[in-house]
Design a protein around this motif. Structure first.
Motif, PDB file in Angstrom:
ATOM      1  N   ASN A  81     -16.340  40.610  90.202  1.00 12.10           N
ATOM      2  CA  ASN A  81     -15.300  39.664  90.853  1.00 12.10           C
ATOM      3  C   ASN A  81     -15.272  38.464  89.782  1.00 12.10           C
ATOM      4  O   ASN A  81     -14.052  37.941  89.753  1.00 12.10           O
ATOM      5  CB  ASN A  81     -15.882  39.116  92.312  1.00 12.10           C
ATOM      6  CG  ASN A  81     -15.613  39.959  93.446  1.00 12.10           C
ATOM      7  OD1 ASN A  81     -14.736  40.883  93.281  1.00 12.10           O
ATOM      8  ND2 ASN A  81     -16.382  39.859  94.453  1.00 12.10           N
ATOM      9  N   TRP A  82     -16.163  38.094  89.202  1.00 12.01           N
ATOM     10  CA  TRP A  82     -16.261  37.118  88.159  1.00 12.01           C
ATOM     11  C   TRP A  82     -15.333  37.483  87.022  1.00 12.01           C
ATOM     12  O   TRP A  82     -14.327  36.883  86.578  1.00 12.01           O
ATOM     13  CB  TRP A  82     -17.706  36.329  87.728  1.00 12.01           C
ATOM     14  CG  TRP A  82     -17.659  35.391  86.859  1.00 12.01           C
ATOM     15  CD1 TRP A  82     -17.300  33.999  87.267  1.00 12.01           C
ATOM     16  CD2 TRP A  82     -17.267  35.367  85.280  1.00 12.01           C
ATOM     17  NE1 TRP A  82     -17.041  33.199  86.177  1.00 12.01           N
ATOM     18  CE2 TRP A  82     -17.309  34.081  84.969  1.00 12.01           C
ATOM     19  CE3 TRP A  82     -17.402  36.406  84.542  1.00 12.01           C
ATOM     20  CZ2 TRP A  82     -17.188  33.403  83.745  1.00 12.01           C
ATOM     21  CZ3 TRP A  82     -17.664  35.866  83.098  1.00 12.01           C
ATOM     22  CH2 TRP A  82     -17.311  34.426  83.019  1.00 12.01           C
ATOM     23  N   TYR A 141     -26.765  41.812  78.284  1.00 13.15           N
ATOM     24  CA  TYR A 141     -27.113  40.564  78.636  1.00 13.15           C
ATOM     25  C   TYR A 141     -28.644  40.122  78.586  1.00 13.15           C
ATOM     26  O   TYR A 141     -29.417  40.973  78.882  1.00 13.15           O
ATOM     27  CB  TYR A 141     -26.672  40.127  80.080  1.00 13.15           C
ATOM     28  CG  TYR A 141     -26.733  38.575  80.447  1.00 13.15           C
ATOM     29  CD1 TYR A 141     -25.480  37.967  80.368  1.00 13.15           C
ATOM     30  CD2 TYR A 141     -28.100  38.063  81.090  1.00 13.15           C
ATOM     31  CE1 TYR A 141     -25.571  36.410  80.571  1.00 13.15           C
ATOM     32  CE2 TYR A 141     -27.865  36.727  81.308  1.00 13.15           C
ATOM     33  CZ  TYR A 141     -26.868  35.891  81.169  1.00 13.15           C
ATOM     34  OH  TYR A 141     -26.829  34.681  81.567  1.00 13.15           O
ATOM     35  N   ALA A 159     -25.298  29.572  86.050  1.00  8.36           N
ATOM     36  CA  ALA A 159     -24.804  30.426  84.742  1.00  8.36           C
ATOM     37  C   ALA A 159     -23.886  29.625  83.860  1.00  8.36           C
ATOM     38  O   ALA A 159     -23.068  30.277  83.491  1.00  8.36           O
ATOM     39  CB  ALA A 159     -24.406  31.620  85.249  1.00  8.36           C
ATOM     40  N   HIS A 194     -31.480  34.292  83.202  1.00  5.27           N
ATOM     41  CA  HIS A 194     -30.621  33.643  84.411  1.00  5.27           C
ATOM     42  C   HIS A 194     -29.279  33.643  83.838  1.00  5.27           C
ATOM     43  O   HIS A 194     -28.940  33.867  82.554  1.00  5.27           O
ATOM     44  CB  HIS A 194     -31.011  32.333  84.721  1.00  5.27           C
ATOM     45  CG  HIS A 194     -32.581  31.910  85.225  1.00  5.27           C
ATOM     46  ND1 HIS A 194     -33.526  31.791  84.210  1.00  5.27           N
ATOM     47  CD2 HIS A 194     -32.679  32.048  86.540  1.00  5.27           C
ATOM     48  CE1 HIS A 194     -34.577  31.644  85.180  1.00  5.27           C
ATOM     49  NE2 HIS A 194     -34.254  31.523  86.488  1.00  5.27           N
ATOM     50  N   GLY A 195     -28.425  33.649  85.014  1.00  3.37           N
ATOM     51  CA  GLY A 195     -27.181  33.859  84.803  1.00  3.37           C
ATOM     52  C   GLY A 195     -26.292  35.315  84.451  1.00  3.37           C
ATOM     53  O   GLY A 195     -25.088  35.231  84.461  1.00  3.37           O
ATOM     54  N   CYS A 231     -21.241  31.232  81.785  1.00  8.52           N
ATOM     55  CA  CYS A 231     -19.838  31.220  82.062  1.00  8.52           C
ATOM     56  C   CYS A 231     -18.886  30.607  81.167  1.00  8.52           C
ATOM     57  O   CYS A 231     -17.864  31.013  80.683  1.00  8.52           O
ATOM     58  CB  CYS A 231     -19.672  30.425  83.369  1.00  8.52           C
ATOM     59  SG  CYS A 231     -20.298  31.425  84.953  1.00  8.52           S
ATOM     60  N   ILE A 261     -20.079  29.743  87.694  1.00  7.54           N
ATOM     61  CA  ILE A 261     -21.239  30.290  88.733  1.00  7.54           C
ATOM     62  C   ILE A 261     -22.323  29.386  88.642  1.00  7.54           C
ATOM     63  O   ILE A 261     -22.853  29.290  87.352  1.00  7.54           O
ATOM     64  CB  ILE A 261     -21.703  31.713  88.109  1.00  7.54           C
ATOM     65  CG1 ILE A 261     -20.387  32.691  88.242  1.00  7.54           C
ATOM     66  CG2 ILE A 261     -22.825  32.450  88.958  1.00  7.54           C
ATOM     67  CD1 ILE A 261     -20.873  34.031  87.876  1.00  7.54           C
ATOM     68  N   GLU A 285     -25.055  37.137  86.568  1.00  9.16           N
ATOM     69  CA  GLU A 285     -24.152  37.135  87.578  1.00  9.16           C
ATOM     70  C   GLU A 285     -22.733  36.993  87.057  1.00  9.16           C
ATOM     71  O   GLU A 285     -21.723  37.785  87.529  1.00  9.16           O
ATOM     72  CB  GLU A 285     -24.174  36.156  88.654  1.00  9.16           C
ATOM     73  CG  GLU A 285     -25.192  35.794  89.661  1.00  9.16           C
ATOM     74  CD  GLU A 285     -26.407  35.179  88.928  1.00  9.16           C
ATOM     75  OE1 GLU A 285     -27.542  35.070  89.475  1.00  9.16           O
ATOM     76  OE2 GLU A 285     -26.414  34.888  87.846  1.00  9.16           O
ATOM     77  N   ILE A 286     -22.661  36.792  85.644  1.00 10.31           N
ATOM     78  CA  ILE A 286     -21.425  36.895  85.012  1.00 10.31           C
ATOM     79  C   ILE A 286     -20.878  38.501  84.858  1.00 10.31           C
ATOM     80  O   ILE A 286     -19.856  38.732  84.515  1.00 10.31           O
ATOM     81  CB  ILE A 286     -21.295  36.263  83.544  1.00 10.31           C
ATOM     82  CG1 ILE A 286     -22.315  36.950  82.862  1.00 10.31           C
ATOM     83  CG2 ILE A 286     -21.579  34.758  83.826  1.00 10.31           C
ATOM     84  CD1 ILE A 286     -21.903  36.581  81.195  1.00 10.31           C
ATOM     85  N   ARG A 287     -22.033  39.154  84.928  1.00 12.54           N
ATOM     86  CA  ARG A 287     -21.475  40.774  84.988  1.00 12.54           C
ATOM     87  C   ARG A 287     -20.761  41.141  86.293  1.00 12.54           C
ATOM     88  O   ARG A 287     -20.442  42.398  86.248  1.00 12.54           O
ATOM     89  CB  ARG A 287     -23.014  41.536  84.981  1.00 12.54           C
ATOM     90  CG  ARG A 287     -23.013  42.950  84.965  1.00 12.54           C
ATOM     91  CD  ARG A 287     -22.413  43.632  83.586  1.00 12.54           C
ATOM     92  NE  ARG A 287     -22.633  44.971  83.872  1.00 12.54           N
ATOM     93  CZ  ARG A 287     -21.792  45.923  84.403  1.00 12.54           C
ATOM     94  NH1 ARG A 287     -20.748  45.535  85.012  1.00 12.54           N
ATOM     95  NH2 ARG A 287     -22.046  47.159  84.454  1.00 12.54           N
ATOM     96  N   ASN A 288     -20.970  40.438  87.445  1.00 13.74           N
ATOM     97  CA  ASN A 288     -20.346  40.610  88.763  1.00 13.74           C
ATOM     98  C   ASN A 288     -18.669  41.095  88.321  1.00 13.74           C
ATOM     99  O   ASN A 288     -18.121  40.096  87.724  1.00 13.74           O
ATOM    100  CB  ASN A 288     -20.492  39.513  89.667  1.00 13.74           C
ATOM    101  CG  ASN A 288     -22.058  39.777  90.342  1.00 13.74           C
ATOM    102  OD1 ASN A 288     -22.616  40.497  89.941  1.00 13.74           O
ATOM    103  ND2 ASN A 288     -22.363  38.384  90.972  1.00 13.74           N
TER     104      ASN A 288
END
Length: 176
Positions: free
Chosen positions: A126-127, A114, A152, A118-119, A156, A149, A121-124
């Motif tokens: 749950n997503w 990545y 992001a 920013h963004g 996403c 998200i 969080e797509i690595r999480n």
């Protein structure tokens, strides 16, 4: 007094300074198919008719005729495929891997690298878990099966579009 920044200095401080490699291709393969005891590269070439089919199913351009695909096996049994791709986040590339079962459904999505500031969080987990079990025809759209998200949105959307494209490619060319 501070000296003005040169173009070289500005280039060194570009957004690629945020690049994070989470997994290598080999690590992603093992994560997606831990039961596999061997992987075989299986480069995929789409013909014109297949590209048209992919575009019709996915609703996004097929984008390329050549795809880096790796078949996962346990002994002589095909477990599925890992397809590697890159999409643009907002400004930088996001490298990811999609694990597909032989029926062309998504087994797992892994973010390899990545590069955006920013963004991430797509690595999480749950997503990414939202993709499991989906096909090109079922819920692979942000807002219709895949949650956005905040902060992001482009990451996403572009990753989701990429996974849908890959699921369509699997449906057209790899489905058993």
């Amino acid at each position: 007094m501070l000296a003005p920044l040169s173009l070289t200095t500005l280039a060194a401080v570009s957004s690629s300074a945020f690049a994070t490699q989470y997994l290598t291709v080999e690590q992603a393969q093992q994560s997606i198919f831990p039961e596999a005891n061997h992987f075989n590269a299986q480069p995929l070439q789409l013909n014109t008719e297949q590209m048209k089919q992919v575009e019709k199913i996915a609703g996004v351009p097929a984008r390329s005729v050549a795809w880096r695909t790796i078949a996962a096996y346990k002994d002589n049994t095909l477990l599925g495929y890992v397809v590697l791709d890159d999409v643009i986040g907002k400004f930088e590339l996001i490298s990811y891997a999609v694990g597909l079962l032989p029926d062309a459904s998504v087994k797992q999505v892994e973010i390899l690298t990545y590069r955006e500031s920013h963004g991430f969080e797509i690595r999480n987990a749950n997503w990414r878990r939202q993709f499991v079990g989906k096909t090109a025809n079922t819920g692979l759209v942000v807002g219709e099966g895949i949650a956005n998200i905040s902060g992001a949105t482009l990451s996403c959307t572009h990753v989701t579009d990429g996974v849908r494209r890959i699921a369509a490619i699997a449906q057209v060319t790899l489905k058993k």
